[in-house]
Design an enzyme around this catalytic site. Sequence first.
Site, short mmCIF file in Angstrom:
data_model
loop_
_atom_site.label_atom_id
_atom_site.label_comp_id
_atom_site.label_asym_id
_atom_site.label_seq_id
_atom_site.Cartn_x
_atom_site.Cartn_y
_atom_site.Cartn_z
N ASP A 124 61.15 -2.27 26.01
CA ASP A 124 61.72 -1.21 25.17
C ASP A 124 63.23 -1.40 25.08
O ASP A 124 63.99 -0.44 25.11
CB ASP A 124 61.38 0.17 25.72
CG ASP A 124 61.73 1.29 24.75
OD1 ASP A 124 61.71 1.05 23.52
OD2 ASP A 124 62.04 2.41 25.21
N ASP A 140 66.20 2.54 32.05
CA ASP A 140 64.91 3.02 31.51
C ASP A 140 63.86 1.93 31.59
O ASP A 140 63.40 1.40 30.59
CB ASP A 140 65.07 3.53 30.07
CG ASP A 140 65.84 4.84 30.02
OD1 ASP A 140 65.87 5.55 31.04
OD2 ASP A 140 66.42 5.15 28.97
#
EC number: 2.7.11.1
Length: 186
Positions: A124, A140
Amino acid sequence: MVFRAVSGKKFVAVKIFKMSTLKFMSIRKYIEGDQRFSKIRIDRNDIVPVWVRKEYTNLMALENAHVPAPKPIGFFKNILVMSYIGTKSGPAPQLKDVEIDEGIYDQVIDGMRRMYANRIVHADLSEYNMLFHRKVYFIDLAQAVDMDHPMAAEFLERDIVNVSNFFQKHGIETDPDKIREYIKKK
């Protein structure tokens, strides 16, 4: 949600995961194909603690690979504690809010290469999942997968395209084919 807290004389980042913000079906694909988590039962009630453990595990993997990321400190249920990236005044800015140059681009591509060499794909990666505080930090990482994940190649390709597009918008000449070749080079 990520908060800054104090531990001893140092700031730490405390990330609290809420079930209401996690979409069970969308995050399931990142867990089910990851062999590191194959023995863990996944249902709606257990997804948050598994997701927290997955981010902790991925942060540990990046630390071992010498990829700049928050250092994992510990986790419990829906809470992850890690090193704080920033100053007394506030957290380090996301890459989207930083003046971009070729040196930053090189750091990102080098980080992607180190992850790949250690069998990790961010899955991501974008200007929202990197911070800049004297250097680039990858953040993240709950969705990051091992190279054995059936969608690892697809996730890597998406990361390459996202990174290439971001830097092109900032006037850096990029080529997804050359990025891919560099990342996969032994």
